[in-house]
Enzyme design. Structure first.
Site, PDB file in Angstrom:
ATOM      1  CG  ASP A   1      -1.583   1.114   1.558  1.00  0.00           C
ATOM      2  OD1 ASP A   1      -3.062   0.613   0.732  1.00  0.00           O
ATOM      3  OD2 ASP A   1      -1.539   2.264   1.418  1.00  0.00           O
ATOM      4  CB  ILE A   2       1.089   4.123  -2.381  1.00  0.00           C
ATOM      5  CG1 ILE A   2       0.990   3.250  -3.625  1.00  0.00           C
ATOM      6  CG2 ILE A   2       2.349   5.351  -2.192  1.00  0.00           C
ATOM      7  CD1 ILE A   2       2.870   2.924  -3.834  1.00  0.00           C
TER       8      ILE A   2
END
Length: 260
Positions: free
Chosen positions: A239-240
């Site tokens: 997840d960025i």
């Protein structure tokens, strides 16, 4: 009408928890009154449970139509009241993460209110910034769901399974994402995907089952494990947002070294 008071195993940070829940427009949250309306369904009966955080370690729940023997376990699956967040906090305070733990002390993991809603919302949120992601998922619920006494219910998978892609693209869904939502709903409606049955399975098995579905990748499966089933022993590492948050935390830790 029934009312139940619950004592939590450790104090939680209620204001921070409610602020996070309030980010989703679908949730009915009153931060000042410290209340949340939680949708619950049994058979054809739908009810809005009133959850009042009386203090940081005491919760009062009110219901009427659905008996508390059904409602309370449902709420426990969402708020995970049986878990003592103090245990993990005590462990992390002995590490270099102590400043971060102190900053967010007592913030609990709260699951989504419905497994189907969790999976569909996560599919909708794929590769979108959070502002537009919540706009899109709330449009979906407001268009096809139902509001009962202040609480929004996600539509049934059977209803969404009957839609055409154009019914969602008019809400600004991409055509591919509309297909993912409808196809996944059909699997559930046809009994080929049993979301409640996943509760009894191991993480790796659940990930294998979900990622076999078109449009569901590891990120979506891991988010479902975390926010749907409350599996607290993982994070969606790809997840960025999490990666950027960890970078910020690392910079904070470097600039605020723990004193020996």
């Amino acid at each position: 009408m029934w009312k139940e008071e619950i004592m939590l195993p450790a104090p939680i940070s209620v204001p921070v928890m409610l602020k996070r829940l309030h980010v989703d427009p679908v949730h009915s949250v009153d931060e000042e009154k410290r209340t949340v309306r939680v949708p619950i369904e049994k058979g054809h009966a739908k009810e809005s449970l009133l959850v009042h955080f009386v203090s940081d370690d005491k919760v009062a729940v009110k219901g009427s139509q659905i008996e508390k023997e059904v409602a309370l376990p449902h709420l426990n699956n969402i708020f995970l009241w049986h878990r003592d967040a103090g245990e993990i906090s005590a462990f992390l305070k002995s590490t270099m993460l102590d400043p971060i733990v102190e900053r967010f002390k007592g913030v609990p993991l709260v699951c989504d209110f419905d497994l189907y809603g969790c999976l569909i919302k996560t599919i909708i949120h794929q590769q979108l910034n959070m502002t537009f992601a919540y706009q899109l998922s709330s449009r979906f619920v407001f268009q096809f769901g139902e509001k009962v006494n202040g609480a929004w219910f996600y539509p049934s998978p059977e209803m969404i399974a009957e839609l055409e892609t154009e019914d969602l693209t008019c809400l600004q869904f991409s055509r591919r994402k509309a297909e993912y939502v409808i196809d996944t709903s059909r699997l559930i409606a046809d009994g080929k995907l049993d979301l409640e049955g996943l509760r009894a399975k191991e993480d790796n098995e659940i990930i294998s089952i979900l990622t076999a579905i078109r449009g569901v990748g590891p990120w979506t499966a891991e988010c479902f494990l975390l926010f749907g089933l409350g599996r607290a022993d993982l994070l969606p590492a790809a997840d960025i947002g999490i990666q950027n948050a960890l970078k910020n935390c690392w910079n904070f830790l470097i600039s605020h070294p723990k004193k020996k």
